[in-house]
Design an enzyme around this catalytic site. Structure first.
Site, short mmCIF file in Angstrom:
data_model
loop_
_atom_site.label_atom_id
_atom_site.label_comp_id
_atom_site.label_asym_id
_atom_site.label_seq_id
_atom_site.Cartn_x
_atom_site.Cartn_y
_atom_site.Cartn_z
N ARG A 8 0.86 -1.17 0.00
CA ARG A 8 0.00 0.00 0.00
C ARG A 8 0.90 1.22 0.00
O ARG A 8 2.07 1.16 0.39
CB ARG A 8 -0.87 0.03 1.25
CG ARG A 8 -2.00 -0.97 1.20
CD ARG A 8 -2.80 -0.97 2.48
NE ARG A 8 -3.59 0.24 2.67
CZ ARG A 8 -4.33 0.49 3.75
NH1 ARG A 8 -4.36 -0.37 4.75
NH2 ARG A 8 -5.03 1.62 3.83
N HIS A 9 0.35 2.35 -0.43
CA HIS A 9 1.06 3.63 -0.27
C HIS A 9 1.28 3.86 1.23
O HIS A 9 0.58 3.27 2.06
CB HIS A 9 0.23 4.76 -0.87
CG HIS A 9 -1.16 4.81 -0.32
ND1 HIS A 9 -1.46 5.37 0.90
CD2 HIS A 9 -2.32 4.31 -0.80
CE1 HIS A 9 -2.73 5.23 1.15
NE2 HIS A 9 -3.29 4.58 0.14
N ASN A 15 -5.86 8.98 5.48
CA ASN A 15 -5.83 7.83 6.39
C ASN A 15 -5.86 8.33 7.83
O ASN A 15 -6.60 7.80 8.67
CB ASN A 15 -4.56 6.98 6.19
CG ASN A 15 -4.52 6.24 4.87
OD1 ASN A 15 -3.46 6.05 4.28
ND2 ASN A 15 -5.67 5.81 4.39
N ARG A 60 -0.55 9.72 -3.67
CA ARG A 60 0.04 8.99 -2.54
C ARG A 60 0.83 7.75 -2.96
O ARG A 60 1.80 7.39 -2.30
CB ARG A 60 -1.04 8.64 -1.51
CG ARG A 60 -2.24 7.86 -2.03
CD ARG A 60 -3.36 7.94 -0.99
NE ARG A 60 -4.56 7.16 -1.28
CZ ARG A 60 -5.58 7.55 -2.03
NH1 ARG A 60 -5.52 8.72 -2.66
NH2 ARG A 60 -6.66 6.80 -2.19
N GLU A 80 -7.63 3.63 -6.51
CA GLU A 80 -8.46 3.02 -5.45
C GLU A 80 -9.92 2.90 -5.88
O GLU A 80 -10.39 3.66 -6.72
CB GLU A 80 -8.33 3.85 -4.15
CG GLU A 80 -9.11 3.32 -2.95
CD GLU A 80 -8.83 1.86 -2.56
OE1 GLU A 80 -8.91 0.97 -3.43
OE2 GLU A 80 -8.54 1.61 -1.36
N HIS A 145 -3.48 0.62 -3.60
CA HIS A 145 -4.42 0.96 -2.53
C HIS A 145 -5.04 -0.29 -1.92
O HIS A 145 -5.06 -1.36 -2.53
CB HIS A 145 -5.50 1.86 -3.12
CG HIS A 145 -4.95 3.04 -3.85
ND1 HIS A 145 -4.72 4.24 -3.25
CD2 HIS A 145 -4.53 3.16 -5.14
CE1 HIS A 145 -4.20 5.08 -4.13
NE2 HIS A 145 -4.08 4.45 -5.29
#
Ligand code: F6P
Length: 193
Positions: A8-9, A15, A60, A80, A145
Site C-alpha cells: 500500500r502507499h 488515512n 500517494r 483506489e 491501494h
C-alpha cells in the site's frame, strides 16, 4: 522464480483523518515509509536491477515510490475503489448521510456499489488487464491501494473473488508473493518505522 511485491502507499493525510478515497498527500509517517521502502527493496528484493515499479495515478502511490530508482509505470486501473458520492467522507459520516448504503455495504461488501462509484466486483473487472500483464512479468513491485491490493492478493492466493474485501493488507508492510506453478508462497515484511 517469479515474484510480485505488493505494498500500500504510505499513510496519507486522509488515512489519518479516517476519510476514504480522495487524492491526499502522504503524512509525515507515510513519507518515512517511502524512504524506508527503498532500504527494504535493497534488503529483500534479490536481483532488483530488473525490478519495475507500478503505481496508480494518485499522488500517494507516486510519492511512496518516489525514492525508488527503477523503471516506473502508472496505471489508472490501479486507482483506489471509487467511492462515488461517499468520496472524502469518514465511515461515520457515510452511516449518517447514507444510512441505507452503509447497511447495504455491510450486507454484501463484494457486490455493493457506491452511488456513482464502484464495487469490489467492478474493481476486479477493471484489474483484468493488470493481472494479465502481471502474469507475464517476473519482478514487479505494485504500489497501490487497500481495496485494489485485496483483489490482486486474492487472485494470486487463489482465494474466491467474493472473499477479496476481507483480505488483510495493512499499511507499511511489503508483501512478497512467490508465484509457483500450483501455489503462491507469501511473506509479509513489516517496515520498522
Ligand atoms: O481507507 C483507505 C481506503 O483505501 C479507502 O480509500 C477505501 O475506500 C477503503 O480503504 C477500502 O476499504 P474498505 O473496502 O474496507 O472500505
Amino acid at each position: 522464480p517469479r515474484y510480485i511485491w505488493l505494498s500500500r502507499h504510505g499513510e496519507s493525510q486522509y488515512n489519518l483523518e479516517g476519510k476514504i478515497g480522495g487524492d491526499a498527500d502522504l503524512s509525515e509517517r507515510g513519507w518515512k515509509y517511502a524512504r524506508k521502502l527503498k532500504d527494504m527493496v535493497n534488503e529483500y528484493i534479490p536481483n532488483n536491477e530488473n525490478l519495475q515499479v507500478w503505481t496508480s495515478t494518485l499522488t500517494r502511490t507516486q510519492q511512496t515510490g518516489s525514492f525508488l530508482p527503477y523503471p516506473k509505470k502508472t496505471w489508472k486501473a490501479l486507482d483506489e475503489l471509487d467511492a462515488g458520492s461517499c468520496d472524502g467522507l469518514t465511515y461515520d459520516e457515510i452511516a449518517e448521510q447514507f444510512p441505507g448504503d452503509f447497511k447495504a455495504r455491510d450486507d454484501n461488501k463484494f457486490e455493493y456499489r457506491y452511488p456513482g462509484g464502484e464495487s469490489y466486483r467492478d474493481v476486479i473487472t477493471r484489474l483484468e488487464p493488470i493481472i494479465m500483464e502481471l502474469e507475464n512479468q517476473e519482478n514487479v513491485l505494485v504500489i497501490t491501494h487497500q481495496a485494489v491490493l485485496r483483489c490482486i492478493y486474492a487472485y494470486f492466493m487463489n482465494v474466491h473473488q467474493e472473499d477479496s474485501p476481507w483480505m488483510s493488507i495493512p499499511l507499511h508492510t511489503l508483501i512478497k508473493l512467490d508465484i509457483r506453478a500450483y501455489d503462491t508462497i507469501v511473506t509479509r515484511i513489516k517496515a520498522d518505522i
